[in-house]
Write a protein that holds these residues in place. Structure first.
Motif, PDB file in Angstrom:
ATOM      1  N   GLN A  40     -23.877  29.400  -4.428  1.00  0.00           N
ATOM      2  CA  GLN A  40     -25.105  28.831  -5.005  1.00  0.00           C
ATOM      3  C   GLN A  40     -25.772  27.812  -4.108  1.00  0.00           C
ATOM      4  N   LYS A  63     -19.615  29.900  -6.904  1.00  0.00           N
ATOM      5  CA  LYS A  63     -20.002  28.478  -6.868  1.00  0.00           C
ATOM      6  C   LYS A  63     -19.842  27.956  -5.450  1.00  0.00           C
ATOM      7  N   CYS A  79     -32.441  31.682  -3.688  1.00  0.00           N
ATOM      8  CA  CYS A  79     -31.674  30.464  -3.378  1.00  0.00           C
ATOM      9  C   CYS A  79     -32.654  29.338  -3.114  1.00  0.00           C
ATOM     10  N   GLY A  90     -30.821  25.362  -6.715  1.00  0.00           N
ATOM     11  CA  GLY A  90     -29.768  26.318  -7.070  1.00  0.00           C
ATOM     12  C   GLY A  90     -30.301  27.738  -7.108  1.00  0.00           C
ATOM     13  N   LEU A  91     -29.509  28.651  -7.679  1.00  0.00           N
ATOM     14  CA  LEU A  91     -29.875  30.071  -7.707  1.00  0.00           C
ATOM     15  C   LEU A  91     -30.755  30.366  -8.912  1.00  0.00           C
ATOM     16  N   ALA A 143     -21.283  32.011  -9.966  1.00  0.00           N
ATOM     17  CA  ALA A 143     -22.163  30.871  -9.654  1.00  0.00           C
ATOM     18  C   ALA A 143     -22.958  30.452 -10.882  1.00  0.00           C
TER      19      ALA A 143
END
Lengths: 238, 220
Positions: free
Chosen positions: B112, B159, B183, B187-188, B208
């Motif tokens: 992530q 993660k 990304c 974060g994702l 993640a």
């Protein structure tokens, strides 16, 4: 004007056990096959090879791998040659991996009189370990060495040191008799860079032409870098 | 979907990231499938790390090919008219210098934070990184196309990567058979879903943490 064409025997007489030798080629393209065959015939061993990879099993640099002529190899990839992987796993060959672009830059530094290069490649990866890392300090307008491992800070660069070799063996498409060289398609790859970064540069050419026959605008490697020229034998490609 | 249908589906979506005239570097394997799914009106230039712009795929008969024209896996290829050749040094200058619009690669793991691991499994593989580290640090866009889970059903989107990294904080998009993830520094972000896939499906198959926006697009 000194002509530099020599016999393959004369050329290989300068390649000894234990030397550090740059060998170009991408997988098995642009590899100096005739000079490799001559090294095999001579039986040189304990070589330190600097190359991008080791061709494929039984071909090109793979012949040196098979003949157990290599002690250490500095390269970016060995995956195309199962025999190299096997010998590295068994501890018969020591390998130092260098990212391919970093390998180019380190050789360029070695050939161009630079003390090293700063590259973002490898930051935050195992390639950073044991190397100095610098960060640009915008306020002061200078680099500072850093020791923490946070790749998010920055801009940061890994300091990579020059690479130099005793001998570089080069595969040319055409070379004139004083050593101006042109390459063919993707067989160029590492050849021009390696020709700058060794004490002795031996070129094998598919075609050796008269001085003046190559257009000065298309010459890639200038004659002053080349020490010897031999005729490549197309049969050595097999 | 069969394995091949999954690969084609991922390739088709990935190819939509390309703009007309882009210089694109495609990794070995699944990334090269993108060429079969270029959107209409999009003509791209394939840069190959071994020193060529304008690679055009394998010749119809290998015997007719020029053995001095190879692709990034060392196989004989062809060049389009207008293509050009240069040294490895120039090639990685193009790559690191930001002159390549996107690089498309596979991955063992992505996390992530945009970290990528795709070159080494300690104790299992030691092939070397080749050009991957330079490609990922240098290209403007790093697109990771891969199956969402490994063959045991474990998430490949973590993660924190467990394998040695190829590059840190460099991944831009992850394209899988389930979704497109962006990304970002936060974060994702789950930007798109495949048909018949729900947010819950993705969360269940992803280790993640995901940011779920109000509006999520479709991959098709």
């Amino acid at each position: 004007m000194k002509e530099k064409v020599v016999s393959i025997e004369e050329a290989v007489s300068h390649i000894h056990d234990g030397l550090t030798i740059m060998v170009p080629g991408f997988v098995n393209c642009g590899v100096p096959q005739t000079l490799i065959q001559a090294m095999l015939d001579k039986g040189v061993k304990d070589l330190n090879i600097i190359s991008n990879n080791t061709s494929v099993k039984g071909k090109g640099i793979g012949k040196l791998v098979h003949a157990e002529a290599i002690k250490h190899i500095t390269c970016s990839h060995i995956g195309n040659n199962v025999e190299t992987v096997e010998k590295v796993v068994n501890g018969e060959i020591n390998v130092t991996f260098v990212p391919q672009g970093t390998l180019c830059e380190r050789m360029r530094a070695g050939g161009a009189g630079l003390g090293g290069v700063l590259t973002p490649t490898g930051l935050g990866t195992p390639m950073q370990e044991g190397k100095q890392v610098v960060e640009w300090d915008k306020e002061k307008g200078e680099y500072k060495f850093v020791t923490d491992a946070d790749p998010k800070k920055g801009p940061r660069y890994v300091l990579e040191l020059p690479l130099h070799a005793d001998v570089a063996i080069i595969h040319a498409w055409k070379a004139d008799k004083i050593g101006n060289v042109v390459y063919h398609r993707t067989a160029r790859n590492f050849n021009p860079i390696m020709a700058t970064a060794a004490d002795l540069v031996i070129v094998e050419a598919e075609e050796i032409v008269e001085v003046g026959a190559l257009d000065p605008d298309v010459i890639v490697t200038p004659s002053c870098l080349v020490d010897m020229i031999v005729q490549a034998n197309p049969e050595d490609r097999n | 979907m069969t394995k091949q249908e999954i690969r084609n589906f991922i390739a088709k979506r990935t190819a939509k990231f390309f703009n007309d005239g882009d210089v694109i570097n495609l990794g070995i394997g699944m990334p090269t499938l993108c060429l079969d799914f270029l959107p209409e009106g999009v003509d791209i230039w394939i840069e190959s790390e071994n020193g060529v712009l304008g690679l055009a795929g394998a010749p119809e008969n290998e015997e007719d090919g020029d053995i001095d024209i190879v692709d990034a896996s060392g196989r004989v290829s062809t060049m389009r008219v207008g293509g050009c050749c240069f040294s490895s040094f120039d090639s990685f200058g193009l790559i690191r210098g930001g002159h390549v619009a996107a690089t498309v690669l596979g991955a063992y793991e992505v996390d992530q934070e945009g970290n990528l691991a795709n070159w080494m499994v300690p104790g299992k593989t030691c092939a070397g990184m080749g050009g991957a580290m330079d490609l990922v640090s240098g290209a403007k866009n790093v697109l990771i196309m891969m199956e969402h889970t490994d063959k045991y059903g474990n998430s490949k989107i973590l993660k924190k990567c467990t394998l040695p990294l190829t590059a840190a904080n460099e991944v831009d998009y992850i394209i899988t058979e389930l979704c497109v993830l962006h990304c970002t520094p936060e974060g994702l972000v789950l930007e798109e879903l495949a048909p018949d896939v729900t947010v819950e499906d993705v969360i269940a198959k992803t280790d993640a943490d995901l940011i779920i926006p109000e509006k999520i697009g479709s991959m098709v």
